[in-house]
Design a protein around this motif. Structure first.
Motif, PDB file in Angstrom:
ATOM      1  N   LEU A 608       0.835  -1.195   0.000  1.00  0.00           N
ATOM      2  CA  LEU A 608       0.000   0.000   0.000  1.00  0.00           C
ATOM      3  C   LEU A 608       0.868   1.243   0.000  1.00  0.00           C
ATOM      4  N   PRO A 609       0.559   2.230  -0.819  1.00  0.00           N
ATOM      5  CA  PRO A 609       1.319   3.483  -0.767  1.00  0.00           C
ATOM      6  C   PRO A 609       0.936   4.267   0.488  1.00  0.00           C
ATOM      7  N   LEU A 610       1.929   4.505   1.362  1.00  0.00           N
ATOM      8  CA  LEU A 610       1.703   5.229   2.609  1.00  0.00           C
ATOM      9  C   LEU A 610       2.661   6.398   2.691  1.00  0.00           C
ATOM     10  N   ARG A 611       2.415   7.253   3.684  1.00  0.00           N
ATOM     11  CA  ARG A 611       3.326   8.387   3.872  1.00  0.00           C
ATOM     12  C   ARG A 611       4.711   7.883   4.277  1.00  0.00           C
ATOM     13  N   GLU A 612       5.732   8.666   3.995  1.00  0.00           N
ATOM     14  CA  GLU A 612       7.108   8.268   4.267  1.00  0.00           C
ATOM     15  C   GLU A 612       7.323   8.087   5.774  1.00  0.00           C
ATOM     16  N   GLY A 613       7.983   7.013   6.135  1.00  0.00           N
ATOM     17  CA  GLY A 613       8.258   6.730   7.541  1.00  0.00           C
ATOM     18  C   GLY A 613       7.212   5.879   8.216  1.00  0.00           C
ATOM     19  N   ALA A 614       6.059   5.668   7.567  1.00  0.00           N
ATOM     20  CA  ALA A 614       5.020   4.849   8.186  1.00  0.00           C
ATOM     21  C   ALA A 614       5.367   3.370   8.054  1.00  0.00           C
ATOM     22  N   ASP A 615       4.814   2.563   8.961  1.00  0.00           N
ATOM     23  CA  ASP A 615       5.050   1.131   8.885  1.00  0.00           C
ATOM     24  C   ASP A 615       4.447   0.573   7.601  1.00  0.00           C
ATOM     25  N   PRO A 616       5.182  -0.273   6.865  1.00  0.00           N
ATOM     26  CA  PRO A 616       4.666  -0.789   5.590  1.00  0.00           C
ATOM     27  C   PRO A 616       3.468  -1.711   5.808  1.00  0.00           C
ATOM     28  N   LEU A 617       2.478  -1.576   4.921  1.00  0.00           N
ATOM     29  CA  LEU A 617       1.297  -2.435   4.933  1.00  0.00           C
ATOM     30  C   LEU A 617       1.112  -3.031   3.540  1.00  0.00           C
ATOM     31  N   LEU A 618       0.480  -4.201   3.481  1.00  0.00           N
ATOM     32  CA  LEU A 618       0.225  -4.868   2.208  1.00  0.00           C
ATOM     33  C   LEU A 618      -1.243  -5.257   2.131  1.00  0.00           C
ATOM     34  N   VAL A 619      -1.814  -5.153   0.934  1.00  0.00           N
ATOM     35  CA  VAL A 619      -3.181  -5.600   0.713  1.00  0.00           C
ATOM     36  C   VAL A 619      -3.130  -6.944  -0.018  1.00  0.00           C
ATOM     37  N   VAL A 620      -3.916  -7.892   0.474  1.00  0.00           N
ATOM     38  CA  VAL A 620      -3.997  -9.233  -0.109  1.00  0.00           C
ATOM     39  C   VAL A 620      -5.414  -9.403  -0.665  1.00  0.00           C
ATOM     40  N   LEU A 621      -5.546  -9.591  -1.993  1.00  0.00           N
ATOM     41  CA  LEU A 621      -6.844  -9.731  -2.643  1.00  0.00           C
ATOM     42  C   LEU A 621      -7.051 -11.181  -3.085  1.00  0.00           C
ATOM     43  N   PHE A 622      -8.280 -11.673  -2.901  1.00  0.00           N
ATOM     44  CA  PHE A 622      -8.647 -13.047  -3.275  1.00  0.00           C
ATOM     45  C   PHE A 622      -9.635 -12.991  -4.439  1.00  0.00           C
ATOM     46  N   HIS A 623      -9.330 -13.693  -5.549  1.00  0.00           N
ATOM     47  CA  HIS A 623     -10.186 -13.725  -6.736  1.00  0.00           C
ATOM     48  C   HIS A 623     -10.624 -15.166  -6.994  1.00  0.00           C
ATOM     49  N   ASP A 624     -11.925 -15.365  -7.155  1.00  0.00           N
ATOM     50  CA  ASP A 624     -12.421 -16.704  -7.526  1.00  0.00           C
ATOM     51  C   ASP A 624     -12.231 -16.925  -9.019  1.00  0.00           C
ATOM     52  N   GLN A 625     -11.768 -18.136  -9.365  1.00  0.00           N
ATOM     53  CA  GLN A 625     -11.665 -18.522 -10.770  1.00  0.00           C
ATOM     54  C   GLN A 625     -12.781 -19.539 -11.052  1.00  0.00           C
ATOM     55  N   GLY A 626     -13.959 -19.020 -11.390  1.00  0.00           N
ATOM     56  CA  GLY A 626     -15.095 -19.892 -11.642  1.00  0.00           C
ATOM     57  C   GLY A 626     -15.815 -20.251 -10.351  1.00  0.00           C
ATOM     58  N   PRO A 627     -16.929 -21.003 -10.498  1.00  0.00           N
ATOM     59  CA  PRO A 627     -17.708 -21.387  -9.323  1.00  0.00           C
ATOM     60  C   PRO A 627     -16.988 -22.463  -8.507  1.00  0.00           C
ATOM     61  N   SER A 628     -17.452 -22.649  -7.269  1.00  0.00           N
ATOM     62  CA  SER A 628     -16.891 -23.709  -6.437  1.00  0.00           C
ATOM     63  C   SER A 628     -17.356 -25.057  -6.960  1.00  0.00           C
ATOM     64  N   LEU A 629     -16.569 -26.093  -6.766  1.00  0.00           N
ATOM     65  CA  LEU A 629     -16.836 -27.426  -7.297  1.00  0.00           C
ATOM     66  C   LEU A 629     -16.893 -28.429  -6.155  1.00  0.00           C
ATOM     67  N   SER A 630     -17.672 -29.457  -6.398  1.00  0.00           N
ATOM     68  CA  SER A 630     -17.632 -30.569  -5.459  1.00  0.00           C
ATOM     69  C   SER A 630     -16.297 -31.291  -5.635  1.00  0.00           C
ATOM     70  N   ARG A 631     -15.978 -32.169  -4.683  1.00  0.00           N
ATOM     71  CA  ARG A 631     -14.696 -32.860  -4.766  1.00  0.00           C
ATOM     72  C   ARG A 631     -14.602 -33.718  -6.023  1.00  0.00           C
ATOM     73  N   SER A 632     -15.752 -34.398  -6.385  1.00  0.00           N
ATOM     74  CA  SER A 632     -15.737 -35.252  -7.588  1.00  0.00           C
ATOM     75  C   SER A 632     -15.570 -34.402  -8.839  1.00  0.00           C
ATOM     76  N   ASP A 633     -16.312 -33.259  -8.893  1.00  0.00           N
ATOM     77  CA  ASP A 633     -16.170 -32.378 -10.062  1.00  0.00           C
ATOM     78  C   ASP A 633     -14.735 -31.850 -10.169  1.00  0.00           C
ATOM     79  N   ALA A 634     -14.156 -31.547  -9.026  1.00  0.00           N
ATOM     80  CA  ALA A 634     -12.780 -31.046  -9.049  1.00  0.00           C
ATOM     81  C   ALA A 634     -11.823 -32.103  -9.546  1.00  0.00           C
ATOM     82  N   GLU A 635     -12.089 -33.390  -9.134  1.00  0.00           N
ATOM     83  CA  GLU A 635     -11.218 -34.464  -9.596  1.00  0.00           C
ATOM     84  C   GLU A 635     -11.391 -34.704 -11.080  1.00  0.00           C
ATOM     85  N   GLN A 636     -12.715 -34.645 -11.583  1.00  0.00           N
ATOM     86  CA  GLN A 636     -12.946 -34.804 -13.022  1.00  0.00           C
ATOM     87  C   GLN A 636     -12.286 -33.677 -13.797  1.00  0.00           C
ATOM     88  N   ARG A 637     -12.347 -32.471 -13.198  1.00  0.00           N
ATOM     89  CA  ARG A 637     -11.712 -31.318 -13.873  1.00  0.00           C
ATOM     90  C   ARG A 637     -10.207 -31.531 -13.992  1.00  0.00           C
TER      91      ARG A 637
END
Length: 843
Positions: A608-637
């Motif tokens: 994250l861009p912060l003022r000079e001298g401030a403690d560094p912070l990071l943003v972590v973003l989570f993106h889904d790639q398609g819908p969630s799958l059952s375990r069998s669908d995931a194995e077939q995939r």
């Protein structure tokens, strides 16, 4: 404290190589009569000191050999005489003889301590060339009482033996580190500027003092407005003298421009750290509220472990050890007690190990404890073995070195005040790690752990006694060192993270802000904000799909919260973002969610861009790639054929490798914990061995000293034997040359020795030594010989007889027999001397 005569007294301590340094120092002094000087050196008790004659050649000031009761006057130099210990009280020198059995090893500490107690802020201590650590405790005593301190530096005139001044300098309490030729000039300047303190009592000075209070409050966070005005003014004056400033206004300007000087003044104001049982009420609270808990439920097979970081010269350590020993004496089953005392200052540790302190430093020890826990040796007091054996002293940095573990009590009084906020934020969690669950932390009155309320709960707020909360300790490892000091990211325990600044988004009521807030909440991907240690400082909505709370106490460590399958990629992405200072991206990560469903996600980590001298912070973003799958669908995939079978095979191998790597990481972290525990045990054993080795070295030094004394005595005896041999040879030649007939007898009339001429009167040979004289043929001519010999031995009066005795060569002749008492050096009669003189024939 001194009476009406208000002038500074300079105590100068020197040992090996000190004569040269003293000559150089006094050569730089003029006829300045504002200071008195007292020189204390390590003088051999067997030799008369000629130091007063030596120094008299290098200064115009009168040099006087100190005498008991002599008043101390300015413009004079007083020198310690041989076979004496020197003290000072009520403006007069006090002398006492060395104990011939237990010779005092630290005469400089003794005098400096007396000087500090008698003269306070008028005391000046100077440590010159010498071996050992004598003078270190005395310098601390002078500094505590507001005095000025000097040590011979290594530039200019280099000390021939730098150990003594180096030990004093290592305490951090030396105001001036100067070559010997510059110390004299600085002392003269000090004498001229000594009246500055009176100038701090004006209205303008009071206003300047208020501004100094404000500067200290703003820059170091401590309010000294309630500090004793006189004491505060004296400490300010000392800093003005060190800074060579004569006006309070100039010093205020210096404080505004130089934050280092503010810190130096702050430390001078908190210097009183060497007393035993400092803040007696706090130690009493420790005794009543903590010690019973430490020993509760402990038996002879248990061990109580105490850690005292920053132990300096050992007063705090021995204070706790005395409390422990007092409590142990009232128990039936006594557990083992180990007090680990650590510091980075090796000379201070050497002082602490010796356990030898001047009487002036025992003011805060009660008479009962002084009698029980100290033994008088010379002019010092030595901690008894029953207390010393509880303590293990070792060099250790609380910042750089691995901490101790399974500690029951950490006593760290007046060390944290010397650390900045960042280091404090590292050290306090280390103390929490070192402590057992529910262990105790004992801090100084100016220290606190308020920002770590999740780690410690207060037991006694007034006396700064805290108890460690029973937090989860099975998470990530302690900080790992990178490039010596930098902490590796995301390796800290969740409970030990540096507290980030609160996340305060800007507030406002504009439409733009409302729209942006709505869009972020409804349409932005799930995200979190973390610091460089991996602790979450802000959550967005809808993060539950990627994060879950672990079992046990709450944690804010992102890697602990991440769901299975996400941690490895998340760890590598965080590290890449910190090292590159740019975004990091990972995709095609299969994350197992609730009800066993699989969600393929990608993550983006960006600073994250912060003022000079401030403690560094990071943003972590989570993106889904398609819908969630059952375990069998995931194995077939995963099993579905894809273009490029080689790439598919490599992908499977990579996934397997990642899983194995994750397992290895977990095993590594577990093994690392075990190794740290083992390492701590080895450190403890090593410290005990070091302590034993030091005791052996001390014994070796004593034996070497005794051997040297025996060699000296042997040399003296050899010389006396040579003298006796020469005297015996001279006597033998005298007897032979003179022709005297003499027999020496003991009290039993046994022949001890005789001259060769006796053979003319008595048939006696060398083999007859040890036989009674009355056995020989003197008896017919001298029937009263035995009676006369007895009378001489009894009365001590000489007897003279004339007898006729047949001689071997001359037939019957007249002789004079003279019997005299043999007297020893103490005039006691130990035998008789019988001499024979031939009477010449007449005609």
């Amino acid at each position: 404290m001194i009476g009406p005569a208000r002038f500074p007294v300079v105590g100068i301590g020197a040992s090996a190589g000190g004569i040269e340094a003293l000559e150089t120092l006094f050569s730089g002094l003029g006829l300045d009569g504002d200071l008195a000087y007292v020189v204390v050196t390590h003088v051999s008790p067997d030799r008369e000191s000629l130091l007063h004659e030596v120094l008299g050649r290098f200064t115009k000031l009168p040099v006087i050999v100190a005498e008991d009761g002599m008043p101390v006057e300015p413009g004079r130099i007083y020198v310690l005489p041989a076979r004496m210990l020197l003290g000072i009280a009520d403006g007069r020198l006090r002398l006492r003889e060395h104990d011939p059995v237990q010779r005092e090893r630290n005469p400089i500490d003794l005098f400096f301590s007396d000087l500090a107690r008698a003269y306070g802020e008028y005391a000046v201590g100077v440590v010159l060339s010498g071996g050992g650590t004598d003078g270190t405790l005395g310098i601390k005593a002078i500094k505590e009482r507001g005095g000025l301190t000097f040590a011979q530096g290594s530039d200019g005139t280099v000390p021939r033996h730098p150990d003594m001044p180096a030990s004093a300098i290592a305490t951090g309490l030396v105001d001036f580190e100067l070559p010997a030729d510059a110390i004299g000039a600085q002392l003269a300047e000090y004498a001229r500027s000594f009246g500055v303190i009176e100038g701090l009592e004006t209205a303008a000075a009071e206003a300047a003092m208020s501004e100094i209070h404000a500067l200290l409050r703003d820059q170091v966070g401590h309010d000294f407005s309630g500090y004793k005005p006189k004491t505060f003014a004296r400490r300010v004056q000392r800093r003005m003298q060190v800074a060579r400033l004569h006006r309070i206004e100039n010093y205020v300007e210096r404080l505004r421009a130089d934050g280092t000087e503010v810190t130096a003044l702050f430390r001078d104001l908190l210097i009183n750290v060497t007393n035993f049982f400092r803040d007696g009420d706090a130690f009493e609270a420790l005794k009543l509220r903590v010690l019973p808990r430490l020993f509760e439920g402990r038996g002879a097979g248990d061990t109580i472990r105490v850690w005292v970081p920053g132990c300096a010269t050992g007063e705090e350590v021995y204070s706790i050890a005395m409390l422990m020993r007092e409590h142990m004496d009232g128990l039936r089953a006594v557990p083992r007690v180990q007090i680990f005392a650590t510091d980075i200052d090796d000379p201070a540790l050497a002082v602490a190990r010796s356990g030898r302190y001047p009487e002036a430093l025992l003011d805060t020890v009660s008479p009962e404890r002084r009698r029980r826990f100290f033994s008088a040796e010379g002019g010092s007091y030595v901690v008894v073995k029953a207390v010393r054996e509880l303590c293990v002293f070792s060099p250790h940095s609380v910042i750089r070195d691995p901490p101790f573990s399974r500690i029951d009590l950490v006593s760290c009084r007046n060390l944290l005040i010397y650390f900045g906020p960042v280091v404090q934020a590292q050290v306090i969690p280390i103390f929490h790690y070192a402590l057992r669950p529910r262990g105790h932390l004992f801090l100084g009155t100016a220290e606190n752990v308020s920002q770590f309320g999740d780690l410690f709960t207060p037991i006694d707020k007034k006396h700064r006694i805290f108890q460690a909360r029973d937090t989860e300790r099975s998470g990530a490892a302690l900080p790992l060192a990178i490039n010596g000091t930098q902490l590796a990211p995301f390796a800290r325990r969740s409970g030990q993270a540096v507290r980030p600044p609160p996340f305060n988004p800007e507030s406002g009521a504009s439409v733009r802000q409302a729209v942006e807030s709505h869009v972020v909440e409804r349409f932005a991907p799930a995200h979190v904000v973390v610091d460089r240690e991996g602790d979450v400082v802000h959550y967005s909505t809808r993060t539950g799909k990627y994060l879950e709370a672990p079992a046990g106490l709450p944690s804010r460590q992102l890697l602990t919260l991440a769901r299975r399958g996400l941690r490895l990629d998340l760890r590598s992405a965080l590290r890449e973002a910190i090292e590159s200072h740019g975004p990091a991206f990972r995709s095609d990560i299969a994350v197992e969610g609730e009800e066993g469903r699989i969600q393929v996600v990608s993550i983006t980590v960006e600073p994250l861009p912060l003022r000079e001298g401030a403690d560094p912070l990071l943003v972590v973003l989570f993106h889904d790639q398609g819908p969630s799958l059952s375990r069998s669908d995931a194995e077939q995939r995963d099993a579905r054929p894809k273009p490029g079978s080689d790439a598919l095979q490599l992908e499977h191998e990579l996934r397997d490798t990642r899983e194995r790597l994750q397992t290895l990481i977990e095993e590594y972290e577990t093994a690392l914990e075990e190794l740290k525990s083992s390492n701590e045990e080895l450190v403890s054993v090593n410290e005990e061995l070091q302590s034993t080795n030091e005791e052996l070295e001390a014994s070796k030094e004593e034996l070497q000293s005794l051997n040297e004394e025996l060699q000296t005595v042997n040399h003296e005896l050899s010389g006396k034997i040579d003298v006796l041999d020469r005297a015996n040879s001279d006597l033998r030649n005298l007897f032979d040359a003179s022709g005297l007939a003499i027999v020496f007898l003991d009290r039993d009339l046994i022949i001890r020795t005789f001259t060769p001429a006796v053979a003319r009167f008595i048939p006696i040979q060398d083999s007859d030594r040890g036989r009674p004289l009355t056995d020989f043929a003197v008896r017919p001519a001298y029937p009263d010989l035995a009676e006369d010999l007895t009378r001489v031995l009894t009365d001590g009066k000489e007897i003279e007889r004339e007898i006729e005795q047949p001689t071997i060569r001359d037939g019957n002749r007249r002789h004079v027999v003279r019997i005299s008492p043999y007297r020893a050096l103490n005039a006691a009669i130990t035998g008789a001397v019988v001499s024979f003189v031939t009477v010449p024939a007449v005609g």
